[in-house]
Design an enzyme around this catalytic site. Structure first.
Site, PDB file in Angstrom:
ATOM      1  N   LYS A 115       0.860  -1.184   0.000  1.00  0.00           N
ATOM      2  CA  LYS A 115       0.000   0.000   0.000  1.00  0.00           C
ATOM      3  C   LYS A 115       0.887   1.222   0.000  1.00  0.00           C
ATOM      4  CE  LYS A 115      -4.459   0.882   0.220  1.00  0.00           C
ATOM      5  NZ  LYS A 115      -5.529   0.036  -0.369  1.00  0.00           N
ATOM      6  N   ASP A 155      -6.771   4.175  -5.159  1.00  0.00           N
ATOM      7  CA  ASP A 155      -7.419   4.046  -3.860  1.00  0.00           C
ATOM      8  C   ASP A 155      -8.060   5.401  -3.586  1.00  0.00           C
ATOM      9  OD1 ASP A 155      -7.441   2.003  -1.469  1.00  0.00           O
ATOM     10  OD2 ASP A 155      -7.183   3.957  -0.558  1.00  0.00           O
TER      11      ASP A 155
END
Ligand code: NAD
Length: 428
Positions: A115, A155
């Protein structure tokens, strides 16, 4: 040591990371996870933190802070979103990276978990500045990303346009092979994205919900739902639920809360949000100031599609839905989960409910590497097949071992990772 109170955002990120670690520890102990696998999994393999300068439209320079946390690549290249938000922090991305490892393992994808993001608000910048920030971040990341090494995706705060800029920057710097397009997923279809990627997470959440309702013998027609977050995940989940005959009666986002028992039109709300960047003003007569009225709505389903830690011990008692679907990552804290389960409210956990996004990202990666373009029908069929297989596996474990769906999802995922580690061993 500083005695300054931590900000609400820092506290939330710490809670998310702690929550993911606590759940991991609990389930690792439960399955007696192999000691070395337990140790390896408890920390990310790499934490990349970079500062980079970008020229603003007025000629001044601003320094930005970016992150890429690579949690695990046992099953394949690191994979995970890039979040552009003022709340991004090391703890937040560490927690989200570990969730990606578990999610990819649960989906049986040949991918690991990562991430990343930049700590800034893209809404405060012009498109030109956002483009320069994204490109400079990609340059700063250098060989920390790559189509066979670490593959970012959109995201919160990023979308296909940002992925197109990342891919184009990478391609200009290092591009020599056809598969270089596969350095990121979630691109526009024109730039090599897959059809069905934008809707995959929201639709996937509803495919899980549909299976759950079937299991309860509950037809979806005539049911009601509430939704937090009307961005990519929330709007697509709402669209699919409406198609299946359910009615949206309450919606909350960062701008307002709207409650309308007569039903809210998804297409009209989606058009409005596209133009106004939020739900505020769509139906001013139905806006409410007290968010507790949103939490306490009588609905069959509550879809959480915004951010982490929104249901806590403080508001868990208000919830009257039969099922919570975690489109977002980590929206229910561990304390709140215990209270909800006790009340008989079930939760389809994030690593299962929102895995549709990474499944279609994987399809995009495969298509790019083979210079293929699949049809919408093919993507949807393959997505459903993978999701339903994972859902059924989780439910089977949950029923057999009398544990929650989240615990069952962790069991399945950790056992899969363990079995591969035990076969491969730790070198040297
Ligand atoms: P998005 O940026 O498109 O939408 C985010 C939504 O959250 C917006 O409607 C925004 O108004 C709302 N929101 C933001 N702050 C809020 C607040 N304080 N209170 C209420 N609402 C708030 O993002 P997205 O892509 O839809 O992602 C939403 C969530 O789903 C994130 O947690 C993300 O990590 C997760 N997720 C997304 C994907 C994907 O494919 N996009 C995949 C897996 C998980």
């Amino acid at each position: 040591m500083s005695n300054e109170p931590v900000s609400a955002e820092t506290e939330s990120a710490m809670k998310l990371y702690q929550g993911v670690c606590d759940r991991f520890e609990q389930m690792a102990t439960y399955i007696k996870l192999d000691e070395k696998v337990h140790a390896i999994m408890s920390q990310p393999k790499a934490e990349v933190m970079i500062h980079f300068p970008v020229k603003m439209d007025d000629g001044s320079y601003q320094l930005f802070k970016g992150y890429r946390i690579q949690h695990n690549n046992l099953l394949g290249p690191y994979k995970g979103g890039m979040r552009f938000s003022p709340e991004v922090s090391l703890d937040e991305v560490k927690g989200l990276a570990m969730l990606m490892t578990l999610k990819c393992a649960l989906a049986k994808l040949p991918l690991g978990g990562a991430k990343g993001g930049i700590k800034y608000n893209p809404n405060d910048h012009s498109p030109e500045e956002n483009q320069r920030i994204t490109r400079r971040f990609t340059i700063a990341l250098g060989h920390n990303i790559g189509p066979s090494y670490d593959i970012p995706a959109p995201d919160m705060g990023t979308n296909a346009q940002y992925m197109d800029w990342m891919m184009d920057t990478y391609h200009n710097l290092y591009g020599r092979k056809i598969e270089d397009k596969a350095v990121v997923t979630g691109k526009s279809v024109a730039c090599g994205g897959s059809v069905g990627r934008a809707s995959a997470t929201g639709f996937g959440a509803v495919y899980c919900l549909e299976e759950w309702a079937k299991g309860q013998g509950m037809p979806l027609k005539g049911t009601t739902f509430s939704i937090q977050g009307f961005g990519n995940v929330g709007s697509h989940a709402a669209q699919k639920l409406e198609e299946l005959g359910a009615t949206l009666v309450a919606v909350n986002d960062h701008t307002a809360t709207l409650i309308n028992p007569d039903g809210i039109s998804i297409a009209e709300l989606a058009d409005y949000v596209m133009e106004h960047r939020g739900i505020k003003g769509f139906q001013p007569e139905n806006e409410v100031d007290d968010i507790d009225r949103f939490w306490s709505q009588h609905v069959e389903f509550m879809v959480l599609a915004a951010l982490e830690n929104v249901i806590t011990r403080e508001n868990a008692d208000l919830i009257r839905a039969k099922l919570i679907v975690e489109g977002a990552n980590g929206p229910v804290t561990t304390g709140a989960e215990a209270m909800l389960l006790k009340k008989g409210i079930q939760i389809i956990p994030d690593i299962l409910a929102n895995m549709g996004g990474v499944i279609v990202s994987y399809f995009e990666w495969v298509q790019n590497r083979n210079s293929e373009y699949w049809s919408a029908a093919t993507v949807d069929e393959k997505l459903r097949e993978k999701l339903i297989a994972a859902y059924r596996q989780v439910v089977a474990i949950s029923e057999e071992e009398k544990i929650s769906m989240r615990q069952a999802a962790y069991v399945e995922s950790l056992k899969h990772l363990e079995s591969v580690y035990l076969k491969r061993g730790v070198w040297p």
